[in-house]
Scaffold this active site. Structure first.
Site, PDB file in Angstrom:
ATOM      1  N   ARG A  62      16.538   3.387 -12.149  1.00 52.02           N
ATOM      2  CA  ARG A  62      16.414   4.541 -13.062  1.00 52.02           C
ATOM      3  C   ARG A  62      17.447   4.461 -14.186  1.00 52.02           C
ATOM      4  O   ARG A  62      17.150   4.781 -15.342  1.00 52.02           O
ATOM      5  CB  ARG A  62      16.552   5.854 -12.284  1.00 52.02           C
ATOM      6  CG  ARG A  62      16.376   7.080 -13.158  1.00 52.02           C
ATOM      7  CD  ARG A  62      16.408   8.349 -12.352  1.00 52.02           C
ATOM      8  NE  ARG A  62      15.155   8.577 -11.636  1.00 52.02           N
ATOM      9  CZ  ARG A  62      14.005   8.919 -12.210  1.00 52.02           C
ATOM     10  NH1 ARG A  62      13.924   9.026 -13.515  1.00 52.02           N
ATOM     11  NH2 ARG A  62      12.934   9.142 -11.487  1.00 52.02           N
ATOM     12  N   ASP A  82       4.588   4.089  10.953  1.00 59.71           N
ATOM     13  CA  ASP A  82       3.138   4.275  11.071  1.00 59.71           C
ATOM     14  C   ASP A  82       2.664   4.412  12.522  1.00 59.71           C
ATOM     15  O   ASP A  82       1.508   4.119  12.825  1.00 59.71           O
ATOM     16  CB  ASP A  82       2.411   3.097  10.396  1.00 59.71           C
ATOM     17  CG  ASP A  82       2.818   1.752  10.984  1.00 59.71           C
ATOM     18  OD1 ASP A  82       3.780   1.710  11.771  1.00 59.71           O
ATOM     19  OD2 ASP A  82       2.174   0.743  10.650  1.00 59.71           O
ATOM     20  N   THR A  92       9.934  -0.072  13.838  1.00 58.41           N
ATOM     21  CA  THR A  92       9.299  -0.568  12.609  1.00 58.41           C
ATOM     22  C   THR A  92       9.754   0.287  11.434  1.00 58.41           C
ATOM     23  O   THR A  92       9.899   1.509  11.579  1.00 58.41           O
ATOM     24  CB  THR A  92       7.756  -0.544  12.693  1.00 58.41           C
ATOM     25  OG1 THR A  92       7.221  -0.728  11.369  1.00 58.41           O
ATOM     26  CG2 THR A  92       7.199   0.763  13.230  1.00 58.41           C
ATOM     27  N   GLY A 137       5.561  -1.012   3.740  1.00 58.55           N
ATOM     28  CA  GLY A 137       4.915   0.036   4.535  1.00 58.55           C
ATOM     29  C   GLY A 137       3.584  -0.412   5.111  1.00 58.55           C
ATOM     30  O   GLY A 137       2.903   0.348   5.772  1.00 58.55           O
ATOM     31  N   ARG A 138       3.209  -1.634   4.806  1.00 57.49           N
ATOM     32  CA  ARG A 138       1.908  -2.194   5.216  1.00 57.49           C
ATOM     33  C   ARG A 138       0.779  -1.261   4.790  1.00 57.49           C
ATOM     34  O   ARG A 138       0.629  -1.056   3.594  1.00 57.49           O
ATOM     35  CB  ARG A 138       1.879  -2.465   6.722  1.00 57.49           C
ATOM     36  CG  ARG A 138       0.908  -3.567   7.096  1.00 57.49           C
ATOM     37  CD  ARG A 138       0.882  -3.782   8.584  1.00 57.49           C
ATOM     38  NE  ARG A 138       2.052  -4.455   9.079  1.00 57.49           N
ATOM     39  CZ  ARG A 138       2.196  -5.784   9.104  1.00 57.49           C
ATOM     40  NH1 ARG A 138       1.247  -6.553   8.684  1.00 57.49           N
ATOM     41  NH2 ARG A 138       3.299  -6.320   9.575  1.00 57.49           N
ATOM     42  N   ARG A 190      14.124  -4.299   4.973  1.00 59.65           N
ATOM     43  CA  ARG A 190      14.138  -4.539   6.417  1.00 59.65           C
ATOM     44  C   ARG A 190      15.548  -4.748   6.969  1.00 59.65           C
ATOM     45  O   ARG A 190      15.762  -4.709   8.183  1.00 59.65           O
ATOM     46  CB  ARG A 190      13.274  -5.765   6.728  1.00 59.65           C
ATOM     47  CG  ARG A 190      11.784  -5.494   6.662  1.00 59.65           C
ATOM     48  CD  ARG A 190      11.156  -5.502   8.044  1.00 59.65           C
ATOM     49  NE  ARG A 190      11.187  -6.825   8.597  1.00 59.65           N
ATOM     50  CZ  ARG A 190      10.234  -7.742   8.440  1.00 59.65           C
ATOM     51  NH1 ARG A 190       9.142  -7.429   7.767  1.00 59.65           N
ATOM     52  NH2 ARG A 190      10.338  -8.918   8.974  1.00 59.65           N
ATOM     53  N   ASP A 222       7.938   0.945   8.987  1.00 55.36           N
ATOM     54  CA  ASP A 222       6.754   1.546   8.357  1.00 55.36           C
ATOM     55  C   ASP A 222       6.499   3.011   8.738  1.00 55.36           C
ATOM     56  O   ASP A 222       5.758   3.699   8.040  1.00 55.36           O
ATOM     57  CB  ASP A 222       5.499   0.731   8.701  1.00 55.36           C
ATOM     58  CG  ASP A 222       5.590  -0.701   8.214  1.00 55.36           C
ATOM     59  OD1 ASP A 222       6.373  -0.950   7.272  1.00 55.36           O
ATOM     60  OD2 ASP A 222       4.896  -1.570   8.776  1.00 55.36           O
ATOM     61  N   ARG A 253       6.277 -13.194  15.613  1.00 51.93           N
ATOM     62  CA  ARG A 253       4.890 -12.732  15.740  1.00 51.93           C
ATOM     63  C   ARG A 253       4.168 -13.884  16.433  1.00 51.93           C
ATOM     64  O   ARG A 253       3.900 -14.905  15.816  1.00 51.93           O
ATOM     65  CB  ARG A 253       4.283 -12.458  14.364  1.00 51.93           C
ATOM     66  CG  ARG A 253       5.028 -11.383  13.543  1.00 51.93           C
ATOM     67  CD  ARG A 253       4.203 -10.942  12.353  1.00 51.93           C
ATOM     68  NE  ARG A 253       4.977 -10.330  11.287  1.00 51.93           N
ATOM     69  CZ  ARG A 253       5.280  -9.040  11.215  1.00 51.93           C
ATOM     70  NH1 ARG A 253       4.903  -8.220  12.163  1.00 51.93           N
ATOM     71  NH2 ARG A 253       5.959  -8.558  10.182  1.00 51.93           N
ATOM     72  N   GLY A 279       7.934  -7.393  13.079  1.00 48.41           N
ATOM     73  CA  GLY A 279       8.942  -7.289  12.017  1.00 48.41           C
ATOM     74  C   GLY A 279      10.176  -6.565  12.521  1.00 48.41           C
ATOM     75  O   GLY A 279      10.059  -5.511  13.148  1.00 48.41           O
ATOM     76  N   ASP A 305       2.992  -1.634  15.974  1.00 46.34           N
ATOM     77  CA  ASP A 305       1.629  -1.610  16.536  1.00 46.34           C
ATOM     78  C   ASP A 305       1.189  -2.962  17.125  1.00 46.34           C
ATOM     79  O   ASP A 305       0.528  -3.002  18.161  1.00 46.34           O
ATOM     80  CB  ASP A 305       0.607  -1.063  15.527  1.00 46.34           C
ATOM     81  CG  ASP A 305       0.627  -1.798  14.200  1.00 46.34           C
ATOM     82  OD1 ASP A 305       1.458  -2.712  14.029  1.00 46.34           O
ATOM     83  OD2 ASP A 305      -0.199  -1.465  13.337  1.00 46.34           O
ATOM     84  N   VAL A 350      19.164   0.349  25.963  1.00 46.77           N
ATOM     85  CA  VAL A 350      18.355  -0.086  27.115  1.00 46.77           C
ATOM     86  C   VAL A 350      19.258  -0.776  28.136  1.00 46.77           C
ATOM     87  O   VAL A 350      19.240  -0.453  29.341  1.00 46.77           O
ATOM     88  CB  VAL A 350      17.228  -1.062  26.657  1.00 46.77           C
ATOM     89  CG1 VAL A 350      16.535  -1.693  27.860  1.00 46.77           C
ATOM     90  CG2 VAL A 350      16.218  -0.326  25.781  1.00 46.77           C
TER      91      VAL A 350
HETATM   92  O1  F6P Z   1       5.840  -3.978   9.451  1.00 49.69           O
HETATM   93  C1  F6P Z   1       7.024  -4.155   8.755  1.00 49.69           C
HETATM   94  C2  F6P Z   1       6.777  -4.921   7.477  1.00 49.69           C
HETATM   95  O2  F6P Z   1       8.029  -5.068   6.793  1.00 49.69           O
HETATM   96  C3  F6P Z   1       5.722  -4.326   6.536  1.00 49.69           C
HETATM   97  O3  F6P Z   1       6.227  -3.230   5.798  1.00 49.69           O
HETATM   98  C4  F6P Z   1       5.350  -5.508   5.721  1.00 49.69           C
HETATM   99  O4  F6P Z   1       4.026  -5.379   5.240  1.00 49.69           O
HETATM  100  C5  F6P Z   1       5.418  -6.646   6.712  1.00 49.69           C
HETATM  101  O5  F6P Z   1       6.269  -6.203   7.769  1.00 49.69           O
HETATM  102  C6  F6P Z   1       5.972  -7.933   6.171  1.00 49.69           C
HETATM  103  O6  F6P Z   1       5.910  -8.869   7.182  1.00 49.69           O
HETATM  104  P1  F6P Z   1       6.635 -10.298   7.112  1.00 49.69           P
HETATM  105  O7  F6P Z   1       8.105 -10.063   7.295  1.00 49.69           O
HETATM  106  O8  F6P Z   1       6.048 -11.065   8.237  1.00 49.69           O
HETATM  107  O9  F6P Z   1       6.340 -10.857   5.758  1.00 49.69           O
END
Ligand code: F6P
Length: 324
Positions: A155, A130, A126, A171-172, A257, A128, A72, A11, A103, A23
């Site tokens: 709000r 995480d 990422t 946030g997965r 994102r 997330d 991916r 992602g 990850d 880089v």
């Molecule tokens: O890992 C980043 C993320 O945006 C997560 O928060 C979310 O669960 C996932 O990717 C969504 O993935 P995709 O863009 O493949 O739907």
């Protein structure tokens, strides 16, 4: 080491471009040839590899997304796919890699290193947050600010109509975006995958809060054990039995994102990008360059993906205390 390649995978996250720029320019500064692999591991398999110059990364530091595109890759999960990728790297004389991603990216990088021994240093890209081995990941700060902007707007309308809003954030399996946007957005509750969600307790508090508040914001992390925001809303609505209240769900989704990266993300991305190239030159081979307590730290991929990064427990307490 005379020739390296950089790619983004998984992602996308705001700040990846700033990282690519760092880089490329650090490599050129150090007298190393630098190549870009487009579309992550997919591009490695297809041989989509091009030489980069300093001007190739002009005018991207402020842009969201990734100039190198991302994917991916299913094929990279197969030994045949990885062999094709290795052959393409050899064709271009690539001696080291910088992998920008999360990850999934580092799981692939670790395996690839074990099979073919090409030194790889990762940068934590990422939203997330995480990944073990860095206080923050590239894109997290921007994603939280995007969520916050949306929560502020919700709000306003929640207050105008005395409504209870359930706002789902990404946030997965991690609750970092949820917790920080809940604190910043003054949410009444936050639900995260790291702790068991007790919906009866939420209902009890909502009943109690009725005395002092007419509207409420509940932030739900997408990976919460009680379900997604829609499910949680339906359960709470059913248990609360309050016909004077309207219940609404907003799923923020992929807006989290995108967008121009914040200053924090640009600085973190630039530091990690530079550290990745320096790390390769210093001999790191299967590590991620992160920043902990303001210092660059190199952590083996195995730990980045294998060890979990805990939420700051005080943060959960903060939401609870400040919601009274
Ligand atoms: O890992 C980043 C993320 O945006 C997560 O928060 C979310 O669960 C996932 O990717 C969504 O993935 P995709 O863009 O493949 O739907």
């Amino acid at each position: 080491m005379k020739r390296i390649a950089v790619f983004t995978s998984g992602g996308d996250s705001p700040g990846m471009n700033a990282c690519i720029r760092a880089v490329v320019r650090t490599a050129i500064f150090k007298g190393i040839e630098v190549y870009a692999i487009h579309r992550g591991y997919e591009g490695m398999i297809d041989g989509d590899i091009k030489r980069m110059q300093s001007h190739s990364v002009s005018n991207i530091v402020q842009r969201g997304g990734t100039k190198l595109k991302s994917a991916r890759s299913q094929e990279f999960r197969t030994p045949e796919g990885r062999k094709k990728a290795y052959d393409n790297l050899m064709l271009h004389g690539i001696e080291g890699l910088v992998a920008i991603g999360g990850d999934g990216t580092f799981t692939g990088a670790k395996l690839f290193y074990e099979e073919f021994g090409i030194p790889t240093v990762g940068c934590p890209g990422t939203i997330d947050n995480d990944l073990y081995g860095t206080d923050y990941t590239i894109g997290f700060d921007t994603a939280v600010n995007t969520a916050l902007e949306a929560i502020d707007k919700i709000r306003d309308t929640a207050a105008a109509h005395d409504r209870i809003f359930f706002i789902e954030v990404m946030g997965r399996d991690a609750g970092f975006i949820a917790v920080e946007s809940a604190i910043g957005g003054g949410a009444e509750f936050v639900m995260v995958p790291e702790t068991k969600t007790d919906l009866d307790a939420v209902v009890k508090s909502l009943k109690h809060l009725r005395k002092s508040k007419t509207s409420s914001i509940i932030v739900v992390a997408e990976g919460d054990d009680a379900g997604n925001a829609q499910t949680v809303m339906e359960i709470v609505k059913d248990k609360l039995q309050d016909s004077t209240k309207d219940f609404k769900v907003t799923t923020l989704g992929h807006i989290q994102r995108g967008g121009s990266p914040t200053a924090r993300d640009r600085v973190l991305a630039s530091r990690c990008g530079m550290a990745a190239v320096e790390g390769l030159l210093e001999g790191y081979q299967f590590h991620m360059a992160g920043v902990i307590n303001q210092e660059v730290v190199y952590t083996p991929f195995a730990d980045c993906i294998g060890k979990s990064k805990p939420l700051i427990q005080d943060h959960l307490k903060l939401v609870e205390i400040l919601s009274i």
